[in-house]
Design a protein around this motif. Sequence first.
Motif, PDB file in Angstrom:
ATOM      1  N   PRO A 174       0.810  -1.223   0.000  1.00 20.26           N
ATOM      2  CA  PRO A 174       0.000   0.000   0.000  1.00 20.26           C
ATOM      3  C   PRO A 174       0.842   1.272   0.000  1.00 20.26           C
ATOM      4  N   GLY A 175       0.184   2.389  -0.337  1.00 16.58           N
ATOM      5  CA  GLY A 175       0.842   3.685  -0.270  1.00 16.58           C
ATOM      6  C   GLY A 175       1.283   4.188  -1.620  1.00 16.58           C
ATOM      7  N   LEU A 176       1.357   5.501  -1.732  1.00 20.19           N
ATOM      8  CA  LEU A 176       1.810   6.122  -2.976  1.00 20.19           C
ATOM      9  C   LEU A 176       3.326   6.067  -3.090  1.00 20.19           C
ATOM     10  N   LEU A 177       4.019   6.282  -1.964  1.00 21.77           N
ATOM     11  CA  LEU A 177       5.480   6.257  -1.931  1.00 21.77           C
ATOM     12  C   LEU A 177       5.950   5.436  -0.738  1.00 21.77           C
ATOM     13  N   SER A 178       7.085   4.795  -0.888  1.00 20.17           N
ATOM     14  CA  SER A 178       7.695   4.074   0.224  1.00 20.17           C
ATOM     15  C   SER A 178       8.849   4.867   0.809  1.00 20.17           C
ATOM     16  N   SER A 179       9.332   5.846   0.060  1.00 21.94           N
ATOM     17  CA  SER A 179      10.444   6.668   0.523  1.00 21.94           C
ATOM     18  C   SER A 179      10.339   8.054  -0.101  1.00 21.94           C
ATOM     19  N   GLY A 180      10.604   9.069   0.695  1.00 26.47           N
ATOM     20  CA  GLY A 180      10.636  10.438   0.200  1.00 26.47           C
ATOM     21  C   GLY A 180      11.647  11.223   1.010  1.00 26.47           C
ATOM     22  N   LYS A 181      12.790  11.530   0.423  1.00 26.44           N
ATOM     23  CA  LYS A 181      13.906  12.112   1.173  1.00 26.44           C
ATOM     24  C   LYS A 181      14.372  13.427   0.574  1.00 26.44           C
ATOM     25  N   GLY A 182      14.688  14.376   1.437  1.00 25.69           N
ATOM     26  CA  GLY A 182      15.286  15.638   1.028  1.00 25.69           C
ATOM     27  C   GLY A 182      16.675  15.750   1.616  1.00 25.69           C
ATOM     28  N   GLY A 237      22.796  17.344   5.425  1.00 23.91           N
ATOM     29  CA  GLY A 237      21.680  16.955   6.268  1.00 23.91           C
ATOM     30  C   GLY A 237      20.576  16.375   5.410  1.00 23.91           C
ATOM     31  N   SER A 238      19.926  15.315   5.877  1.00 21.38           N
ATOM     32  CA  SER A 238      18.846  14.702   5.102  1.00 21.38           C
ATOM     33  C   SER A 238      17.760  14.190   6.032  1.00 21.38           C
ATOM     34  N   TYR A 239      16.547  14.078   5.471  1.00 21.45           N
ATOM     35  CA  TYR A 239      15.422  13.542   6.246  1.00 21.45           C
ATOM     36  C   TYR A 239      14.494  12.786   5.313  1.00 21.45           C
TER      37      TYR A 239
END
Length: 302
Positions: free
Chosen positions: A120-128, A141-143
């Motif tokens: 399920p879900g639109l994304l499994s990971s989204g990082k900046g 720095g990342s999140y």
Amino acid sequence: LNAVGASFGPLPRARTMAPTAFKDIGKLCSDLLSKDYKTGSNSVEVKSKVPNGITFTPKADKTGDKFSGSLAAKSAVPGGADLEVTLKTSGVMSASLEAANMMKGLSLTLDCETPAPGKPGLLSSGKGTLDYKTDALTAKGSYDYYRGDAHAAASSAFKALTFGACADYSVSKSSLSKYAAACQYVAPDFTVCAKLNEALGKPDGMVYAGSYYHKVSPKMQVGTEVSKAAKKDAVSLAFGCQYKLDKDLTVKGKVDADGMLSASYKHKLSNISTLTLATVIDTVHLAESSKHKFGLALNLTP
């Protein structure tokens, strides 16, 4: 510092460029002992750039009876950014948008990935990720919003000495998950590096590591890595060398404390093709053919 200069020769003048990023401290030795040794699979990669500036990179991998592949497309987009989209045969799609020099020394990268089919879900990971570089400091720095993982790293330098630290924090668990520190001395023909890191909650505890890289000549390089977990008696050791037979042919070899002997052969067949052959031999179980591995990689860039 005078003692260091007496031991290793005169220190270079003050830097006029950003310090080495924390993740790249010790990279020369690490690359020497890890790159071009991919075994257990065969791969073919073709990279081509069409007239409108889009670069396509199809890649195929075969490991045992399993086959996997991907198609990546990379292009510049308005605003001075680069966009790369990758589709894998598993059905997972990922995208990366990199905006370099948003302001002096600052760049932003956005990464996302869809979940595997059936999940399920639109994304499994989204990082900046933010990268900042000055003459005195390199910071990152990342999140990851979906995973709740935050990462921070920084490094600085004084003449030939580089030192830095990093930490990973789990927002979902409200706790520090990993931390590390490192320092590196760089001379014109050799590099010495020391690191310590700890993945909290793991059985090994703190791990101490050191490496030495020496460019013996324009054709030959040697390197050694040593590491020890604080809670274990055993010491891990790996050493190897690389020799450039000519401008198109490079051979590498390494051995580690587990008795694994590795070798690679990299040949630039033409201006558009490179062939890499690698093998790992378990010298402790020479009679067991299943313990030995072989790998082949062919890269084409028309």
